[in-house]
Scaffold this motif. Sequence first.
Motif, PDB file in Angstrom:
ATOM      1  N   LYS A  14      -3.896  -0.188   5.699  1.00 45.01           N
ATOM      2  CA  LYS A  14      -2.704   0.365   6.343  1.00 45.01           C
ATOM      3  C   LYS A  14      -1.776  -0.747   6.823  1.00 45.01           C
ATOM      4  O   LYS A  14      -0.555  -0.674   6.643  1.00 45.01           O
ATOM      5  CB  LYS A  14      -3.120   1.249   7.522  1.00 45.01           C
ATOM      6  CG  LYS A  14      -1.947   1.804   8.321  1.00 45.01           C
ATOM      7  CD  LYS A  14      -2.421   2.578   9.539  1.00 45.01           C
ATOM      8  CE  LYS A  14      -1.245   3.025  10.394  1.00 45.01           C
ATOM      9  NZ  LYS A  14      -1.694   3.747  11.617  1.00 45.01           N
ATOM     10  N   TYR A  30      -7.312  15.328   1.160  1.00 44.65           N
ATOM     11  CA  TYR A  30      -6.316  16.031   0.356  1.00 44.65           C
ATOM     12  C   TYR A  30      -6.951  16.633  -0.889  1.00 44.65           C
ATOM     13  O   TYR A  30      -7.805  16.013  -1.526  1.00 44.65           O
ATOM     14  CB  TYR A  30      -5.180  15.097  -0.059  1.00 44.65           C
ATOM     15  CG  TYR A  30      -4.321  14.641   1.099  1.00 44.65           C
ATOM     16  CD1 TYR A  30      -3.467  15.520   1.741  1.00 44.65           C
ATOM     17  CD2 TYR A  30      -4.376  13.322   1.553  1.00 44.65           C
ATOM     18  CE1 TYR A  30      -2.683  15.116   2.807  1.00 44.65           C
ATOM     19  CE2 TYR A  30      -3.597  12.902   2.617  1.00 44.65           C
ATOM     20  CZ  TYR A  30      -2.758  13.803   3.235  1.00 44.65           C
ATOM     21  OH  TYR A  30      -1.986  13.391   4.291  1.00 44.65           O
ATOM     22  N   SER A  48      -4.177  14.513  -5.564  1.00 42.32           N
ATOM     23  CA  SER A  48      -3.984  13.071  -5.402  1.00 42.32           C
ATOM     24  C   SER A  48      -2.534  12.761  -5.027  1.00 42.32           C
ATOM     25  O   SER A  48      -1.603  13.220  -5.694  1.00 42.32           O
ATOM     26  CB  SER A  48      -4.342  12.343  -6.703  1.00 42.32           C
ATOM     27  OG  SER A  48      -4.066  10.960  -6.580  1.00 42.32           O
ATOM     28  N   PRO A  49      -2.305  11.962  -3.979  1.00 43.34           N
ATOM     29  CA  PRO A  49      -0.946  11.578  -3.620  1.00 43.34           C
ATOM     30  C   PRO A  49      -0.408  10.403  -4.425  1.00 43.34           C
ATOM     31  O   PRO A  49       0.736   9.985  -4.227  1.00 43.34           O
ATOM     32  CB  PRO A  49      -1.085  11.199  -2.140  1.00 43.34           C
ATOM     33  CG  PRO A  49      -2.479  10.674  -2.035  1.00 43.34           C
ATOM     34  CD  PRO A  49      -3.302  11.481  -2.997  1.00 43.34           C
ATOM     35  N   GLU A  50      -1.216   9.864  -5.327  1.00 41.28           N
ATOM     36  CA  GLU A  50      -0.816   8.677  -6.078  1.00 41.28           C
ATOM     37  C   GLU A  50      -1.483   8.672  -7.442  1.00 41.28           C
ATOM     38  O   GLU A  50      -2.467   9.380  -7.680  1.00 41.28           O
ATOM     39  CB  GLU A  50      -1.206   7.411  -5.305  1.00 41.28           C
ATOM     40  CG  GLU A  50      -2.711   7.296  -5.082  1.00 41.28           C
ATOM     41  CD  GLU A  50      -3.113   6.188  -4.129  1.00 41.28           C
ATOM     42  OE1 GLU A  50      -2.231   5.499  -3.611  1.00 41.28           O
ATOM     43  OE2 GLU A  50      -4.327   6.017  -3.917  1.00 41.28           O
ATOM     44  N   SER A  61      -8.281   9.234  -0.303  1.00 44.08           N
ATOM     45  CA  SER A  61      -7.512  10.416   0.098  1.00 44.08           C
ATOM     46  C   SER A  61      -8.206  11.718  -0.299  1.00 44.08           C
ATOM     47  O   SER A  61      -7.893  12.781   0.244  1.00 44.08           O
ATOM     48  CB  SER A  61      -6.109  10.373  -0.526  1.00 44.08           C
ATOM     49  OG  SER A  61      -6.190  10.293  -1.939  1.00 44.08           O
ATOM     50  N   ASN A 102      -9.911   0.579   5.831  1.00 42.37           N
ATOM     51  CA  ASN A 102      -8.740   1.429   5.681  1.00 42.37           C
ATOM     52  C   ASN A 102      -7.625   1.030   6.644  1.00 42.37           C
ATOM     53  O   ASN A 102      -6.444   1.123   6.306  1.00 42.37           O
ATOM     54  CB  ASN A 102      -9.121   2.898   5.870  1.00 42.37           C
ATOM     55  CG  ASN A 102      -9.721   3.500   4.614  1.00 42.37           C
ATOM     56  OD1 ASN A 102      -9.112   3.486   3.558  1.00 42.37           O
ATOM     57  ND2 ASN A 102     -10.934   4.011   4.712  1.00 42.37           N
TER      58      ASN A 102
END
Length: 227
Positions: free
Chosen positions: A116, A71, A74-76, A67, A112
Amino acid sequence: MNERAALARFEERPRELRRGAILLRENDPQSELFILQRGMAMSYVLLDDGSRQILRFLYAGDMLAVSALVYRDSPETVVALTDCTVCPFDRAAMTALVTDHPRLSAIIMVMNQMEKVALTDRLAALGRTSAKARIAALLIEMRNRMRLRDQALGNSFTLGLTQEEIGDATGLTAVHVNRMLRQLEEDGLIRREAGRVTLLNEVQLAHAANYIDRFDGLDLRWLPPAR
């Protein structure tokens, strides 16, 4: 530079992580990607009520923090489940790979997409399947991921997770996880001993889990040939 040498450049700066160490924290700035060279990790997000939802279990060979390509933050959170070796690399290294080795960048895109689909399956399981099915599916998925790295791996493997961690991945309490594991044992589908799990009847276990083997339907004939 051939493809193998190009990939090796991603692993030139190994960094050791102790079990429990946080590699990335949710909402913190991120500028690097990582190859998980050794060990096992997990990623999760914290929900508004303070609970934790585990998104993925990560194994040696996985690319972490992809990510960071899109981004700023970090989304996590990514944390080491065992002692780990990670190898950081920056966006410029990925730019060079995409430019000089388009086939490798296509393979990364494939990986990826597989990730998903795995998350889609997990989401569907959380909303539509029983607690028993969720636990069974997780056990099969873990064994299959480990087998990618060790083709000699049979039906017995070290689980390496607490019942709380299993619960956070499947949307169950630790008590419910314990109950479902015992039920799978009583049904003769698994055996647990000294931290190891053995899949005794994989066909019935997969049926109980509504498990779909996503590796079975891969069609990668479109990939360009290696240079």
